[in-house]
Design a protein around this motif. Structure first.
Motif, mmCIF file in Angstrom:
data_model
loop_
_atom_site.group_PDB
_atom_site.id
_atom_site.type_symbol
_atom_site.label_atom_id
_atom_site.label_comp_id
_atom_site.label_asym_id
_atom_site.label_seq_id
_atom_site.Cartn_x
_atom_site.Cartn_y
_atom_site.Cartn_z
ATOM 1 N N SER A 1 -14.408 -10.136 -3.834
ATOM 2 C CA SER A 1 -14.378 -9.558 -5.198
ATOM 3 C C SER A 1 -14.019 -10.620 -6.221
ATOM 4 C CB SER A 1 -13.661 -8.287 -5.145
ATOM 5 O OG SER A 1 -13.587 -7.708 -6.360
ATOM 6 N N ASP A 2 -14.693 -10.471 -7.219
ATOM 7 C CA ASP A 2 -14.331 -11.187 -8.561
ATOM 8 C C ASP A 2 -13.748 -10.363 -9.462
ATOM 9 O OD1 ASP A 2 -15.902 -13.129 -7.496
ATOM 10 O OD2 ASP A 2 -17.840 -12.597 -8.300
ATOM 11 N N VAL A 3 -13.062 -9.211 -8.939
ATOM 12 C CA VAL A 3 -12.000 -8.470 -9.905
ATOM 13 C C VAL A 3 -10.951 -7.955 -9.125
ATOM 14 C CG1 VAL A 3 -13.918 -7.729 -11.144
ATOM 15 C CG2 VAL A 3 -13.301 -6.201 -9.255
ATOM 16 N N GLU A 4 -10.027 -7.321 -9.625
ATOM 17 C CA GLU A 4 -8.843 -7.360 -8.996
ATOM 18 C C GLU A 4 -9.037 -5.957 -8.120
ATOM 19 O OE1 GLU A 4 -3.880 -7.036 -10.436
ATOM 20 O OE2 GLU A 4 -5.604 -6.531 -11.962
ATOM 21 N N ILE A 5 -8.032 -6.202 -6.947
ATOM 22 C CA ILE A 5 -8.172 -5.192 -5.761
ATOM 23 C C ILE A 5 -6.681 -4.540 -5.623
ATOM 24 C CG2 ILE A 5 -8.637 -4.903 -3.254
ATOM 25 C CD1 ILE A 5 -10.422 -7.226 -3.475
ATOM 26 N N GLY A 6 -6.877 -3.027 -5.399
ATOM 27 C CA GLY A 6 -5.460 -2.505 -5.057
ATOM 28 C C GLY A 6 -5.596 -1.711 -3.707
ATOM 29 N N SER A 7 -4.747 -1.112 -3.299
ATOM 30 C CA SER A 7 -4.745 -0.534 -1.881
ATOM 31 C C SER A 7 -3.978 0.977 -1.875
ATOM 32 C CB SER A 7 -4.446 -1.333 -0.710
ATOM 33 O OG SER A 7 -4.369 -0.577 0.730
ATOM 34 N N PHE A 8 -4.632 2.022 -1.580
ATOM 35 C CA PHE A 8 -3.810 3.259 -1.462
ATOM 36 C C PHE A 8 -3.078 3.081 -0.244
ATOM 37 C CE2 PHE A 8 -7.808 5.741 -3.698
ATOM 38 C CZ PHE A 8 -7.315 5.019 -5.036
ATOM 39 N N MET A 9 -1.874 3.651 -0.454
ATOM 40 C CA MET A 9 -0.957 3.513 0.708
ATOM 41 C C MET A 9 0.214 4.820 0.848
ATOM 42 S SD MET A 9 1.581 0.518 2.251
ATOM 43 C CE MET A 9 3.033 0.912 1.455
ATOM 44 N N SER A 10 -0.071 5.735 1.506
ATOM 45 C CA SER A 10 0.750 6.745 1.764
ATOM 46 C C SER A 10 1.768 6.291 2.656
ATOM 47 C CB SER A 10 0.137 8.014 2.123
ATOM 48 O OG SER A 10 -0.313 7.816 3.370
ATOM 49 N N LEU B 1 -1.149 0.274 7.548
ATOM 50 C CA LEU B 1 -1.683 -0.910 8.492
ATOM 51 C C LEU B 1 -2.752 -1.506 7.556
ATOM 52 C CD1 LEU B 1 -1.795 -2.228 11.173
ATOM 53 C CD2 LEU B 1 -3.402 -0.703 11.879
ATOM 54 N N ILE B 2 -3.757 -0.784 6.875
ATOM 55 C CA ILE B 2 -4.795 -1.310 6.219
ATOM 56 C C ILE B 2 -3.942 -2.356 5.028
ATOM 57 C CG2 ILE B 2 -6.733 -1.032 4.416
ATOM 58 C CD1 ILE B 2 -7.419 -0.524 7.453
ATOM 59 N N SER B 3 -3.037 -1.725 4.588
ATOM 60 C CA SER B 3 -2.606 -2.234 3.073
ATOM 61 C C SER B 3 -1.777 -3.349 3.554
ATOM 62 C CB SER B 3 -1.439 -1.302 2.475
ATOM 63 O OG SER B 3 -2.212 -0.366 1.833
ATOM 64 N N VAL B 4 -1.029 -3.527 4.691
ATOM 65 C CA VAL B 4 -0.124 -4.873 5.340
ATOM 66 C C VAL B 4 -1.114 -5.930 5.590
ATOM 67 C CG1 VAL B 4 1.271 -5.418 7.085
ATOM 68 C CG2 VAL B 4 1.699 -3.208 5.932
ATOM 69 N N LEU B 5 -2.320 -5.358 6.297
ATOM 70 C CA LEU B 5 -2.935 -6.616 6.795
ATOM 71 C C LEU B 5 -3.816 -7.125 5.622
ATOM 72 C CD1 LEU B 5 -4.605 -4.893 10.090
ATOM 73 C CD2 LEU B 5 -2.764 -6.840 10.031
ATOM 74 N N ALA B 6 -4.004 -6.294 4.744
ATOM 75 C CA ALA B 6 -4.848 -6.995 3.508
ATOM 76 C C ALA B 6 -3.947 -7.670 2.791
ATOM 77 C CB ALA B 6 -5.704 -5.939 2.451
ATOM 78 N N ALA B 7 -2.884 -7.331 2.543
ATOM 79 C CA ALA B 7 -1.827 -8.069 1.674
ATOM 80 C C ALA B 7 -1.538 -9.537 2.325
ATOM 81 C CB ALA B 7 -0.585 -7.318 1.533
ATOM 82 N N LYS B 8 -1.820 -9.304 3.739
ATOM 83 C CA LYS B 8 -1.361 -10.884 4.391
ATOM 84 C C LYS B 8 -2.599 -11.879 3.867
ATOM 85 C CE LYS B 8 0.632 -8.908 8.651
ATOM 86 N NZ LYS B 8 2.240 -9.776 8.519
ATOM 87 N N GLN B 9 -3.642 -11.499 3.804
ATOM 88 C CA GLN B 9 -4.758 -12.318 3.236
ATOM 89 C C GLN B 9 -4.765 -12.384 1.652
ATOM 90 O OE1 GLN B 9 -6.694 -13.971 5.455
ATOM 91 N NE2 GLN B 9 -5.431 -13.027 6.909
ATOM 92 N N LYS B 10 -4.186 -11.351 1.099
ATOM 93 C CA LYS B 10 -4.141 -11.406 -0.458
ATOM 94 C C LYS B 10 -3.046 -10.719 -0.964
ATOM 95 C CE LYS B 10 -6.971 -9.768 -4.281
ATOM 96 N NZ LYS B 10 -7.390 -10.987 -4.887
ATOM 97 N N PRO B 11 -1.980 -11.783 -1.032
ATOM 98 C CA PRO B 11 -0.341 -11.285 -1.315
ATOM 99 C C PRO B 11 -0.284 -10.519 -2.451
ATOM 100 C CG PRO B 11 -0.546 -13.688 -0.520
ATOM 101 C CD PRO B 11 -1.916 -13.070 -0.562
ATOM 102 N N LEU C 1 -8.571 -0.197 -1.767
ATOM 103 C CA LEU C 1 -8.948 -0.032 -0.187
ATOM 104 C C LEU C 1 -8.449 1.372 0.181
ATOM 105 C CD1 LEU C 1 -7.865 -3.476 1.093
ATOM 106 C CD2 LEU C 1 -10.079 -2.864 0.337
ATOM 107 N N SER C 2 -8.718 2.097 1.229
ATOM 108 C CA SER C 2 -8.305 3.119 1.747
ATOM 109 C C SER C 2 -8.394 3.105 3.104
ATOM 110 C CB SER C 2 -9.255 4.380 1.310
ATOM 111 O OG SER C 2 -9.121 5.562 1.931
ATOM 112 N N GLY C 3 -7.357 4.008 3.834
ATOM 113 C CA GLY C 3 -7.381 4.137 5.436
ATOM 114 C C GLY C 3 -8.032 5.212 5.805
ATOM 115 N N LEU C 4 -8.962 5.735 5.150
ATOM 116 C CA LEU C 4 -9.894 6.819 5.656
ATOM 117 C C LEU C 4 -10.661 6.515 6.830
ATOM 118 C CD1 LEU C 4 -10.887 9.844 5.239
ATOM 119 C CD2 LEU C 4 -12.782 8.733 3.919
ATOM 120 N N GLY C 5 -10.522 7.273 8.003
ATOM 121 C CA GLY C 5 -11.548 7.066 9.068
ATOM 122 C C GLY C 5 -10.560 6.962 10.406
ATOM 123 N N GLY C 6 -9.149 6.558 10.433
ATOM 124 C CA GLY C 6 -8.344 6.385 11.588
ATOM 125 C C GLY C 6 -8.435 7.571 12.377
#
Length: 634
Positions: free
Chosen positions: A285-294, A301-311, A390-395
């Motif tokens: 992305s060329d714009v800011e990214i967030g992640s929904f985390m309940s 899991l999605i948020s943690v793994l994504a944050a490892k790549q994008k602190p 990002l969303s964790g939908l699908g698990g």
């Protein structure tokens, strides 16, 4: 992420420029950053700009009012990749013979671009849109097999005089269309089609019946008469020479591919690699990214793994401080503290939500049985400048997180011997009364009983106009020719087709785009889905442990408290709000609904007396839908 609109004339060159302008303007929330149009007629292609266009190097679309066109395209852009004016749409290839309007993201566009360059294609932008049009030019329909992404797009081919329209495999991005003897009209929303003034909205009783039964009309049906949704994994071809329209399917959820040679270690490795690759794609992305985390496993899991790549990833958590049964904020904070995540917490405020309550219903474009927390989360994302989330939908759908998966063995025993229910503990007696699964002969029927708001008998008492049997609707639509390895696999298939493809995707796209926010879903990557269906059921439901294999991966990153927390889901305290803050609002709308001649007043009153909040809210949202789409179209 954008909004697309198109009008194709079947009778010469209709004067429909005002229609395409109104359609495109109605999609501004989907694309506030840029605007563009093309008209295709005997004179060739004419390109136009609008009030919100970044560059005004052509004529304003208003100068085309009164002109005729065979094909009209309109486009609104939410800039995500390539923020320059070179990503402007409608976009043409270098020959100016192929024109595309593209809504969505092509995550593997860099790999495809490299391949196309090797085949002699030249590029002028860094956008994924240009890759889409050149891939179609090179490979035609087969280009879809190479795409990894979420999309709905249309390509005008002036060489063959065709319009090609396609939708992604899961149906993450919407595409609706209306066709009569004069026009073919399509767009990213039903509202856009209505705004063309070439369609007069009417109730589709079969679609509305399905909406009451399954919480949404089952695609391709909608609640609007004669408006259809292009099914996920399908494409259309409109031939401008003879006005023929053909539809084909290019992808289906795979079944009967379980690889029983996989060990637990190999299966875990397969899933983990798929998950990492999918997340990395969705961080482009060329714009800011967030992640929904309940506080749950999937989003954490999605948020943690994504944050490892994008602190610097912003972690967005919705809290219900006054409702412990819905609140997962403590678990979410525990995960955030464990990994030092950049977490932002918002407490759900019913008073703030109340001020926008009609907008939250209208954005769905059809009645909805609850108030979605995703509306609050999407507003939160926009407020915190997160254009992508990002969303964790699908698990739960892929790995058996819902209660229905745990009860599969029970249903299979009941199917063989209905008397088995007499030996069940008292806790299971409600199944017999509420879901009637003992009488379900097929999985489709069992699924329909489980994922339902109203039963057919209740809807029949409520609707005066129509009587429909939906017992086998899902089976006939999705699985009439499908074979499954086991019941778990079949349930996952139904969940992806019906619950994800219709219910969740419609709700999430509607709410995120209402705030000009793009939602991305790593667990719904089609390669990950295909690998998930390869993994044997025994690694998904292991003895009494649901989502076993996903939890094994999660153990490396999440605390025991998060993994062992009982499933709550992203829910809101609807029952409390119905009985308190929203009581007057509900009463007023139910009174209006009773005054209509299309519903049985006695049945409405029985629902009110039952105090079933989801059924009451279904009626309220139906009244608001009728007011805004049927009585006086928006």
């Amino acid at each position: 992420m954008c909004g697309i609109a198109g009008i194709i004339s079947f009778q010469n060159q209709a004067r429909n420029v005002d229609g395409i302008i109104q359609m495109t303007q109605s999609l501004k929330h989907r694309g506030p950053n840029d605007e563009g149009y093309i008209l295709y007629s005997d004179e060739g292609i004419q390109h136009y700009f609008g009030d919100d266009s970044i560059e005004k190097d052509s004529k304003h679309i208003n100068t085309a009012l009164g002109k005729g066109a065979k094909v009209s395209f309109g486009f609104r852009q939410l800039k995500i990749i390539d923020l320059s004016s070179k990503s402007h749409q409608p976009m043409a290839d270098n020959s100016q013979k192929y024109w595309v309007i593209f809504n969505g993201e092509l995550y593997n566009y860099k790999e495809i671009k490299t391949e196309l360059k090797g085949l002699g294609h030249h590029f002028f932008s860094n956008s994924d849109t240009e890759v889409v049009i050149n891939a179609y030019k090179e490979w035609g329909t087969n280009a879809l097999q190479r795409f990894n992404g979420m999309f709905a797009f249309a390509i005008l081919n002036t060489v063959d005089k065709t319009v090609f329209i396609a939708r992604d495999r899961i149906g993450i991005k919407p595409l609706y269309f209306y066709q009569n003897e004069r026009f073919f009209i399509f767009g990213s929303s039903v509202k856009a089609i209505i705004k063309s003034k070439l369609y007069q909205p009417e109730i589709n009783w079969e679609g509305l019946w399905q909406n009451f039964r399954f919480t949404t009309a089952q695609r391709p049906h909608t609640v609007f008469q004669d408006i259809l949704a292009l099914e996920p994994g399908h494409h259309l071809l409109i031939n401008l020479n003879d006005n023929s329209v053909s539809k084909n399917q290019y992808w289906e959820i795979p079944t009967q591919i379980q690889d029983f040679s996989l060990s637990e270690e190999k299966a875990t490795q397969l899933l983990e690699e798929s998950l990492h690759k999918s997340i990395n794609y969705r961080l482009i992305s060329d714009v800011e990214i967030g992640s929904f985390m309940s506080g749950g496993i999937d989003s954490s899991l999605i948020s943690v793994l994504a944050a490892k790549q994008k602190p610097d990833l912003k972690i967005l958590t919705l809290a219900f401080n006054n409702f412990k049964e819905f609140n997962e904020v403590n678990q979410a904070k525990e995960t955030a503290n464990l990994h030092q995540l950049n977490q932002i917490v918002l407490n759900a405020d019913v008073n703030k939500f109340y001020r926008n309550i009609e907008d939250s219903i209208i954005c769905y474009e059809e009645p909805y049985h609850t108030i979605s927390a995703n509306y609050l989360l999407s507003e939160m994302a926009a407020t915190n400048n997160c254009t992508v989330v990002l969303s964790g939908l699908g698990g739960d759908e892929l790995f058996g997180g819902y209660d229905v998966y745990r009860k599969i063995p029970l249903w299979e025993k009941l199917k063989k011997n209905k008397n088995f229910i007499d030996f069940l503990p008292e806790i299971h007696q409600k199944i017999k009364k509420g879901k009637a699964i003992a009488n379900c002969k097929t999985l489709g029927e069992y699924y329909s009983h489980y994922y339902t708001n109203f039963q057919d008998k209740e809807i029949n008492n409520l609707f005066i106009e129509k009587s429909i049997d939906t017992t086998y609707t899902l089976e006939n639509l999705y699985a009439s020719k499908k074979q499954f390895t086991d019941t778990f696999e079949a349930m996952s298939f139904y969940n992806l087709k019906s619950y994800i493809g219709n219910h969740q995707m419609r709700a999430l796209d509607s709410t995120t785009m209402a705030f000009s926010v793009e939602g991305r879903f790593p667990l719904l990557d089609h390669n990950l889905i295909e690998n998930a269906f390869r993994i044997p059921t025994k690694f998904k439901l292991k003895e009494t442990t649901q989502k076993y294999i996903l939890k094994e991966i999660a153990k490396k990153h999440l605390s025991k408290n998060v993994i062992q927390m009982p499933k709550k889901g992203l829910s809101i305290p609807l029952k409390n709000w119905v009985e308190t803050s929203l009581k007057d609002f509900i009463s007023d709308n139910l009174q209006s609904l009773e005054n209509r001649t299309i519903f049985n007043k006695k049945a409405i009153r029985n629902i009110i007396t039952s105090k079933n909040e989801s059924k009451i809210w279904q009626l309220v949202s139906t009244e608001i839908w009728l007011q805004n789409f049927i009585d006086k179209p928006l």
